[in-house]
Scaffold this motif. Structure first.
Motif, PDB file in Angstrom:
ATOM      1  N   THR A  19      18.595   1.153 -25.806  1.00 27.70           N
ATOM      2  CA  THR A  19      18.710   0.472 -24.397  1.00 27.70           C
ATOM      3  C   THR A  19      19.850   0.498 -23.777  1.00 27.70           C
ATOM      4  OG1 THR A  19      19.132  -1.605 -25.546  1.00 27.70           O
ATOM      5  CG2 THR A  19      16.826  -1.393 -25.517  1.00 27.70           C
ATOM      6  N   THR A  20      20.857   1.150 -24.144  1.00 28.11           N
ATOM      7  CA  THR A  20      22.011   1.460 -23.636  1.00 28.11           C
ATOM      8  C   THR A  20      21.759   2.322 -22.142  1.00 28.11           C
ATOM      9  OG1 THR A  20      22.614   3.193 -24.917  1.00 28.11           O
ATOM     10  CG2 THR A  20      23.438   1.172 -25.524  1.00 28.11           C
ATOM     11  N   ARG A  21      23.086   2.223 -21.508  1.00 27.23           N
ATOM     12  CA  ARG A  21      23.010   2.978 -20.249  1.00 27.23           C
ATOM     13  C   ARG A  21      22.703   4.490 -20.514  1.00 27.23           C
ATOM     14  NH1 ARG A  21      27.084   5.215 -16.272  1.00 27.23           N
ATOM     15  NH2 ARG A  21      28.465   5.146 -18.043  1.00 27.23           N
ATOM     16  N   PHE A  22      21.387   5.145 -19.294  1.00 30.88           N
ATOM     17  CA  PHE A  22      21.413   6.296 -19.617  1.00 30.88           C
ATOM     18  C   PHE A  22      22.106   7.171 -18.641  1.00 30.88           C
ATOM     19  CE2 PHE A  22      18.882  10.194 -18.229  1.00 30.88           C
ATOM     20  CZ  PHE A  22      18.517  10.718 -19.452  1.00 30.88           C
ATOM     21  N   VAL A  23      23.160   8.322 -19.324  1.00 32.83           N
ATOM     22  CA  VAL A  23      24.010   9.047 -18.435  1.00 32.83           C
ATOM     23  C   VAL A  23      23.325  10.418 -18.237  1.00 32.83           C
ATOM     24  CG1 VAL A  23      26.386   9.841 -18.283  1.00 32.83           C
ATOM     25  CG2 VAL A  23      25.852   7.727 -19.204  1.00 32.83           C
ATOM     26  N   VAL A  24      23.391  10.622 -17.091  1.00 30.63           N
ATOM     27  CA  VAL A  24      22.699  12.000 -16.698  1.00 30.63           C
ATOM     28  C   VAL A  24      23.690  13.083 -16.816  1.00 30.63           C
ATOM     29  CG1 VAL A  24      21.689  13.545 -14.926  1.00 30.63           C
ATOM     30  CG2 VAL A  24      20.917  11.059 -15.207  1.00 30.63           C
ATOM     31  N   VAL A  25      23.381  14.314 -17.328  1.00 29.63           N
ATOM     32  CA  VAL A  25      24.374  15.232 -17.360  1.00 29.63           C
ATOM     33  C   VAL A  25      23.702  16.476 -16.897  1.00 29.63           C
ATOM     34  CG1 VAL A  25      25.435  14.589 -19.503  1.00 29.63           C
ATOM     35  CG2 VAL A  25      23.267  16.011 -19.929  1.00 29.63           C
ATOM     36  N   ASN A  26      24.276  17.327 -16.260  1.00 29.48           N
ATOM     37  CA  ASN A  26      23.990  18.656 -15.574  1.00 29.48           C
ATOM     38  C   ASN A  26      23.937  19.927 -16.474  1.00 29.48           C
ATOM     39  OD1 ASN A  26      23.105  20.387 -13.646  1.00 29.48           O
ATOM     40  ND2 ASN A  26      25.245  20.575 -12.807  1.00 29.48           N
ATOM     41  N   ASP A  27      22.936  20.095 -17.123  1.00 26.21           N
ATOM     42  CA  ASP A  27      22.691  21.112 -18.140  1.00 26.21           C
ATOM     43  C   ASP A  27      21.482  21.677 -18.421  1.00 26.21           C
ATOM     44  OD1 ASP A  27      24.498  22.142 -20.664  1.00 26.21           O
ATOM     45  OD2 ASP A  27      22.572  21.443 -21.534  1.00 26.21           O
ATOM     46  N   GLN A  37      27.761   2.201 -29.018  1.00 26.73           N
ATOM     47  CA  GLN A  37      29.305   2.068 -29.638  1.00 26.73           C
ATOM     48  C   GLN A  37      29.591   1.432 -30.931  1.00 26.73           C
ATOM     49  OE1 GLN A  37      32.182   1.091 -26.731  1.00 26.73           O
ATOM     50  NE2 GLN A  37      33.708   1.488 -28.077  1.00 26.73           N
ATOM     51  N   GLN A  38      28.560   0.394 -30.909  1.00 26.62           N
ATOM     52  CA  GLN A  38      28.526  -0.404 -32.328  1.00 26.62           C
ATOM     53  C   GLN A  38      27.984   0.325 -33.539  1.00 26.62           C
ATOM     54  OE1 GLN A  38      26.630  -4.218 -32.334  1.00 26.62           O
ATOM     55  NE2 GLN A  38      27.793  -4.943 -34.145  1.00 26.62           N
ATOM     56  N   GLY A  39      27.174   1.149 -33.087  1.00 25.18           N
ATOM     57  CA  GLY A  39      26.164   1.839 -34.335  1.00 25.18           C
ATOM     58  C   GLY A  39      26.682   3.077 -34.222  1.00 25.18           C
ATOM     59  N   ARG A  40      27.371   3.697 -33.431  1.00 22.00           N
ATOM     60  CA  ARG A  40      28.013   4.936 -33.397  1.00 22.00           C
ATOM     61  C   ARG A  40      26.892   5.999 -33.275  1.00 22.00           C
ATOM     62  NH1 ARG A  40      33.456   6.482 -36.137  1.00 22.00           N
ATOM     63  NH2 ARG A  40      32.189   8.062 -36.876  1.00 22.00           N
ATOM     64  N   ILE A  41      25.853   5.753 -32.402  1.00 17.72           N
ATOM     65  CA  ILE A  41      24.865   6.387 -32.334  1.00 17.72           C
ATOM     66  C   ILE A  41      24.544   7.326 -30.823  1.00 17.72           C
ATOM     67  CG2 ILE A  41      22.119   6.379 -32.115  1.00 17.72           C
ATOM     68  CD1 ILE A  41      22.407   3.749 -33.943  1.00 17.72           C
ATOM     69  N   LEU A  42      24.580   8.528 -31.025  1.00 18.72           N
ATOM     70  CA  LEU A  42      24.498   9.148 -29.709  1.00 18.72           C
ATOM     71  C   LEU A  42      22.877   9.805 -29.649  1.00 18.72           C
ATOM     72  CD1 LEU A  42      25.755  11.017 -27.551  1.00 18.72           C
ATOM     73  CD2 LEU A  42      26.176  12.686 -28.843  1.00 18.72           C
ATOM     74  N   GLU A  43      22.300   9.341 -28.539  1.00 18.00           N
ATOM     75  CA  GLU A  43      21.098   9.814 -28.333  1.00 18.00           C
ATOM     76  C   GLU A  43      21.037  10.904 -27.129  1.00 18.00           C
ATOM     77  OE1 GLU A  43      17.886   6.879 -28.248  1.00 18.00           O
ATOM     78  OE2 GLU A  43      17.680   7.074 -26.167  1.00 18.00           O
ATOM     79  N   LEU A  44      20.356  12.086 -27.639  1.00 16.95           N
ATOM     80  CA  LEU A  44      20.312  13.067 -26.542  1.00 16.95           C
ATOM     81  C   LEU A  44      18.876  13.257 -26.018  1.00 16.95           C
ATOM     82  CD1 LEU A  44      22.260  15.731 -28.911  1.00 16.95           C
ATOM     83  CD2 LEU A  44      23.364  14.193 -27.079  1.00 16.95           C
ATOM     84  N   HIS A  45      18.755  13.335 -24.789  1.00 12.30           N
ATOM     85  CA  HIS A  45      17.471  13.369 -24.008  1.00 12.30           C
ATOM     86  C   HIS A  45      17.322  14.842 -23.686  1.00 12.30           C
ATOM     87  CE1 HIS A  45      15.802   9.423 -24.217  1.00 12.30           C
ATOM     88  NE2 HIS A  45      17.056   9.085 -24.212  1.00 12.30           N
TER      89      HIS A  45
END
Length: 92
Positions: A19-27, A37-45
């Motif tokens: 539920t953290t902020r979604f950051v758009v990347v140009n790729d 940050q607390q769980g050190r989880i990176l979610e890739l869409h």
């Protein structure tokens, strides 16, 4: 599990989206990322609608990914194969 016309809508092996902020990347491969940050989880869409959570990813690496001009290369060279992942339950 719910099903509609024979399709499974909810599988027990899928995890909920962060539920953290979604950051758009140009790729070409990635649509955007979220980071817990607390769980050190990176979610890739991904651009195809799939999403994955990589566990144990340091904040510095997540920042490198969103700041990169080629985020998919960061994923390929520094994340894939280095951090375990699970598939995210998301409805396209």
């Amino acid at each position: 599990m719910s099903s509609l016309l024979g399709f499974t809508l909810d599988c027990s092996h899928l995890v909920p989206e962060l539920t953290t902020r979604f950051v758009v990347v140009n790729d070409w491969l990635l649509k955007g990322v979220r980071y817990d940050q607390q769980g050190r989880i990176l979610e890739l869409h991904m651009n195809n609608g799939d999403a994955y959570q990589h566990r144990g990813v340091p904040l510095a690496l997540a920042l490198d990914l969103v700041r990169s001009t080629q985020p998919s290369e960061v994923v390929e060279e520094r994340i894939d194969g280095e951090f375990g992942f699970v598939t995210v339950r998301c409805f396209k």
